[in-house]
Scaffold this active site. Structure first.
Site, PDB file in Angstrom:
ATOM      1  N   LYS A  99       0.862  -1.193   0.000  1.00  0.00           N
ATOM      2  CA  LYS A  99       0.000   0.000   0.000  1.00  0.00           C
ATOM      3  C   LYS A  99       0.885   1.224   0.000  1.00  0.00           C
ATOM      4  O   LYS A  99       2.000   1.184   0.519  1.00  0.00           O
ATOM      5  CB  LYS A  99      -0.877   0.022   1.261  1.00  0.00           C
ATOM      6  CG  LYS A  99      -2.097   0.897   1.145  1.00  0.00           C
ATOM      7  CD  LYS A  99      -3.235   0.146   0.519  1.00  0.00           C
ATOM      8  CE  LYS A  99      -4.452   1.001   0.287  1.00  0.00           C
ATOM      9  NZ  LYS A  99      -5.624   0.173  -0.074  1.00  0.00           N
ATOM     10  N   ASP A 104      -7.128   4.286  -4.370  1.00  0.00           N
ATOM     11  CA  ASP A 104      -7.761   4.143  -3.054  1.00  0.00           C
ATOM     12  C   ASP A 104      -8.358   5.524  -2.747  1.00  0.00           C
ATOM     13  O   ASP A 104      -8.597   6.294  -3.687  1.00  0.00           O
ATOM     14  CB  ASP A 104      -6.727   3.708  -1.995  1.00  0.00           C
ATOM     15  CG  ASP A 104      -7.368   3.213  -0.702  1.00  0.00           C
ATOM     16  OD1 ASP A 104      -7.834   2.070  -0.663  1.00  0.00           O
ATOM     17  OD2 ASP A 104      -7.421   3.984   0.290  1.00  0.00           O
TER      18      ASP A 104
END
Ligand code: NDP
Ligand code: 2IT
Length: 451
Positions: free
Chosen positions: A130, A170
């Site tokens: 991430k 995201d």
């Protein structure tokens, strides 16, 4: 006797807390997984002696870097960027990029940790990662966002690659930002490759990637309801968020005959007792995504609705709830309220939206409760399919992809049943997802030895 024989759950968590000070979100995510994995490992000495959970809870690496950019007024701005590469035991690191002022190393470490299990659950060969920045896209011009994305990629490019690490979107990162980052990657490397997913359809993107997370969360919900012989027809749904995941979850609920009562953003929630139908969802998409507006303006367009400033929607009685905004947005008290109001099922579109208290409340009440790492895996699953299409240099048809998404969500649901069936008709989806995800990654790690 191996040293690790002496470490119990509490001892393990003490170590995690000590090694990760001031990182509450990361500690929380590890705790939620460790509670189930310690029980599962009781009679599995190899996982203990090889320190598998300890190794998964220590990212392979955390890259942190400075991102400078110039705003429209000519001021020099400095942000911090990160990429957390958590684990690549079963495939290249894979996971989104978040741009939001609340982004910290702790937030990205929790997300990369969760992503490792989620990606394993999809059945596709993807490790967990991430990235992101504390950059706040709100109020920025498109050119400012472009300059920021270019500057961010000017460092990130050296850490990623189609077989190394494949970022995606995201919070705060959608198709436009992926375009700016892909353009800069291509310019720096002179390489047209599947290094990002969520790309535009003209330049290597996949059909249904945009819709996949929200749709997938609703498919998972339908799978859960089916275990009780029920479906979404006529059911009321409370949803938080009004971004990519929330609006597509709402869309699929409406398509399957449900009635969506709420949506929200960081300013509060709107409650529309008439139901937020497809036309209203289009309005929200246009208003929030394209115009970057506030959800409170919904009540001007649809006067039967009410706006509740600074509040989350969990007090509105409903049959099903889908938290689709951000982490820790549904607290223990909210979980109690939902259960008391007769909510039958919760499917998390966001990552870790429910705090530990809330998780324990849902488990105790034995309602149908799916953790994000299972229920929101549809997005990364279609990202995985985008990677396959890029490698093959072809595009699959929409119907094929829709079917693959449905099959993957059913597959995850089956894995949860396999490891989370507690008997008496109760499935602990948290436990099922944690164990199924862990087992796949752990067994790959065992094969590699101590690396
Ligand atoms: P978007 O940026 O499209 O939308 C985010 C939404 O959540 C907005 O409504 C935003 O409100 C709200 N929100 C964000 N931060 C906060 C906050 N701190 N407090 C209250 N509301 C907040 O993001 P996505 O829809 O893509 O992501 C939503 C969630 O889903 C995240 O947890 C993400 O990690 C998760 N997820 C996303 C996937 C994807 O494919 N996009 C895949 C799997 C999970 P506002 O406009 O006011 O900021
Ligand atoms: O949390 C997530 O799964 C995502 N933001 C999507 C990740 C991806 O690589 O598509």
């Amino acid at each position: 006797m191996a040293v690790t024989d002496h470490v119990d759950l509490n001892g393990f968590m003490e170590g995690v807390k000590k090694r990760n000070p001031y990182q509450p979100e990361f500690v929380q995510a590890v705790q939620e997984v460790a509670e189930d994995i310690f029980e599962f490992m009781q009679d599995k000495e190899e996982y203990h002696s090889q320190q598998i959970l300890r190794r998964i809870a220590e990212p392979d690496r955390v890259v942190s870097f400075r991102v400078c950019w110039e705003d429209d007024a000519g001021n020099i701005r400095v942000q911090r960027g990160w990429r957390v590469q958590n684990n690549n035991a079963i495939g290249p690191y894979k996971g989104g990029i978040r741009f939001h002022p609340s982004v910290t190393e702790s937030v990205l470490k929790f997300l990369a940790f969760e992503q490792t299990f989620k990606n394993a659950l999809t059945g596709l060969p993807m490790g967990g990662g991430k990235g992101g920045s504390n950059f706040n896209p709100k109020g920025k011009s498109v050119r400012e966002i472009m300059r920021f994305c270019q500057s961010f990629m000017t460092e990130l490019y050296r850490h990623i690659g189609a077989d190394i690490d494949v970022p995606a979107g995201d919070i705060g990162v959608g198709g436009r930002e992926i375009g700016f980052m892909f353009g800069q990657y291509k310019r720096i490397t002179n390489n047209f490759t599947g290094v990002l997913t969520g790309k535009g359809l003209e330049w290597g993107g996949s059909l249904i990637r945009t819709e996949a997370t929200g749709y997938g969360a609703v498919y998972f919900l339908e799978n859960m309801l089916a275990t009780k012989g029920e479906n979404l027809e006529g059911k009321t749904a409370v949803i938080s968020g009004s971004g990519n995941v929330a609006t597509h979850a709402a869309e699929k609920i409406v398509q399957l005959g449900g009635k969506v009562l709420t949506l929200s953003d960081s300013g509060g929630f709107i409650h529309d007792p008439d139901g937020i139908d497809q036309e209203k969802i289009y309005w929200v998409k246009t208003h929030k995504t394209h115009r970057r507006g506030r959800i409170e303006e919904y009540v001007e367009a649809f006067p039967n609705a009410t706006f509740h400033a600074g509040k989350t929607p969990w007090g509105v009685p409903c049959d099903v709830a889908l938290p689709c905004a951000t982490q820790n947005e549904l607290l223990g008290e909210d979980a109690k309220t939902l259960v008391a109001n007769g909510c039958k099922a919760v499917s998390e579109g966001a990552n870790m939206p429910t705090d530990l208290d809330g998780v324990h409340t849902f488990k105790h009440a034995k309602i149908l409760y799916a953790p994000g790492k299972a229920s929101n895996a549809g997005g990364v699953a279609v990202s995985g399919l985008e990677m396959s299409q890029n490698s093959e240099r072809r595009s699959w048809k929409e119907e094929e992809l829709q079917q693959m998404l449905k099959d993957i969500m059913s597959g995850i649901h089956n894995s949860c049943i396999q490891y989370g069936n507690q008997g008496g008709g109760y499935i602990d989806y948290v436990k099922g997802a944690n164990i199924a995800g862990f087992k796949k990654v752990a067994d790959a790690m065992l094969a590699f030895g101590v690396v």
